[in-house]
Enzyme design. Sequence first.
Site, PDB file in Angstrom:
ATOM      1  N   ARG A  86      -3.788   4.508  -5.945  1.00 27.46           N
ATOM      2  CA  ARG A  86      -3.136   4.227  -7.222  1.00 27.46           C
ATOM      3  C   ARG A  86      -3.411   5.370  -8.192  1.00 27.46           C
ATOM      4  O   ARG A  86      -4.543   5.826  -8.330  1.00 27.46           O
ATOM      5  CB  ARG A  86      -3.651   2.913  -7.806  1.00 27.46           C
ATOM      6  N   GLY A 105       3.490 -12.556  -3.997  1.00 25.46           N
ATOM      7  CA  GLY A 105       3.107 -13.115  -2.704  1.00 25.46           C
ATOM      8  C   GLY A 105       2.035 -14.163  -2.755  1.00 25.46           C
ATOM      9  O   GLY A 105       1.863 -14.926  -1.799  1.00 25.46           O
TER      10      GLY A 105
END
Length: 617
Positions: free
Chosen positions: A140, A525
């Site tokens: 990231r 999710g």
Amino acid sequence: CTKLKMVSYRSCALKAVLLSGTALIASNAFVNNSPSFGVRTRLHETSPAFEIDERTGKRTGNSFLSDETKERAASGNPIEKMKQKKDATAAFVDVYEYAAKIRSGEMEWTDVEKADLDNRIKYVGMLHRNKRTPGQFMLRLKVPNGIVNADQMRFYAECVEKYGEEGGVVDITTRQNIQLRGVKIEDAPDVIDGLHARNQTSFQSALDNVRNMVGSPLAGIDDKELVDTRELCNAINDLVSLDPVTGTRGNPQWGNLPRKFNVAISGSRDDYAHTHINDIGLVPTPNAATGEMGFNVVLGGYMSIKRVAESVDSKMWIPADRTSVVAFTEAVLRIFRDEGDRKDRQKARLMWLVEKYGVDEFKAEVIKEVESYDRGVKIEDTQPLDTTPFERRRLLGVHKQPQDGKCRVGFLVPSGRLSQNECRVVADLADKYSAGEVRLTVEQNIILPNVDEDKVADLLADPAFGSDSRFKVDAGRIEGNVVTCTGAQFCSLALIETKENAESVAKKLETLVDVDKEIRIHWTGCPNSCGQVQAADIGIMGAPAKKMNLETGKPVAVPGCKIFVGGRIGEDAHLSLEPYTSGIPLEDLIPELVEILKKEFGATDKAPAEDMVVIDE
């Protein structure tokens, strides 16, 4: 460097970061020019009484904690104990060392210390996807205000190319950020060095750090702009991830927070930054008495598996200048770092500390802290908001800028997922039409700014937007507003695959119904809600579901979801906290969504009901 012994490699790793820091300092966009920035830090850091990491020459993150905070951390949750045992702020050196050994054959990735593999090197931005892709990481970055360039886009593609088309992908996130998929430890130093050479970093982008700075994607190109957020986002990014003593990336002063911390700065009444779901949200508001532009501050918004909280009015207003914004952020961070919960990570977010104090008492503590900095910053009471009618504007499509002869062109990136080739296509478009500049949105799409009006037609006719491309400038009102988390392809927490399902479902809905307004459908999710489903018009959260097996006559577990309805963004922001319905099998999702669209959003049929096909498993 890879052939040197460990001691030599340590110095090589540090040298690389130091050189990178020098390059960063040369860029005005990454340097804090405020004369008072870092003064208190420098005074402390010159003291020989503080613990210095001999490998980096920097103070450790733990050394900034008070004795009382250290005691709480030592008896706190496992992450806190891990950070006390081995300081996380020097984890980049370990990554370089591990990489050298793996490259030389001295070790395998499986030999990396478990605490490092699973947690500590998150400080470098590396998150191990051990269940889905063992030995590979999501890396990231930090992309303040979501602004990147063509060279960086090509570099992202280069970084992940060796991991294949399926595993080596690039994701745009809900924080205007970039995540690289598939990176291996042995490759990480080259990626990190390449980022630093391009004025970017991955340091302090995960674990218990301040996450990517979110700002307005229309900063500087908006006729309704109240504040240009670019300088302020860069200033706070520097506060939290640029060491004011060494001038290198990685600031240990803010490298050991109790938990992650999100900051968003809105530049207009549209609130494209979604301030209501951030720990600090700055809402542009003029001072009613003086007319000076500033920010009403909201605090404590966050989403997690145990609690979803909308930010609260802090009863504070600050001027919209760099010194005030940095000082205020530093004050809140200092209080949070030293007083936040170190025992229960579910209660270690800022909201819990604000509630423990009470809003008025927390306000008083922040004012006291800011005044102790002696930077001339004044905090006033919350100012009245503009209540004249205002409609949030669309980011996709072609729109004129206030700059004469210029337009911004926003286009859909389905589910925020970019292939290697698509990264290069975006880079080529940027070089050709927007002087190399690319802007990311929290909706995971892209804006090309400053496009010449007389070149817009050429841009729209570019093969990048052809019939075989996933990119769309004229995306529909449903498909253009889809947001997703990572999903089960890479994340072990996800109960369902989100990226592919979200893209295919949106396409199908566009053929089934007509809607007269933008409909935002978010997918996540699992209950951590990285896809921010509670803020969506329709939110789809992976959850258990059952369906009757026709052969056995018994219910069996199938991929399923909960559905949330009624979240709002903008000035009238609202989170939908309770599911509208639950236990919906994914294969039955499309008919369910069509019914919700008709009942709650006035959709009308575009195709016969028999065309409502199921999701392919």
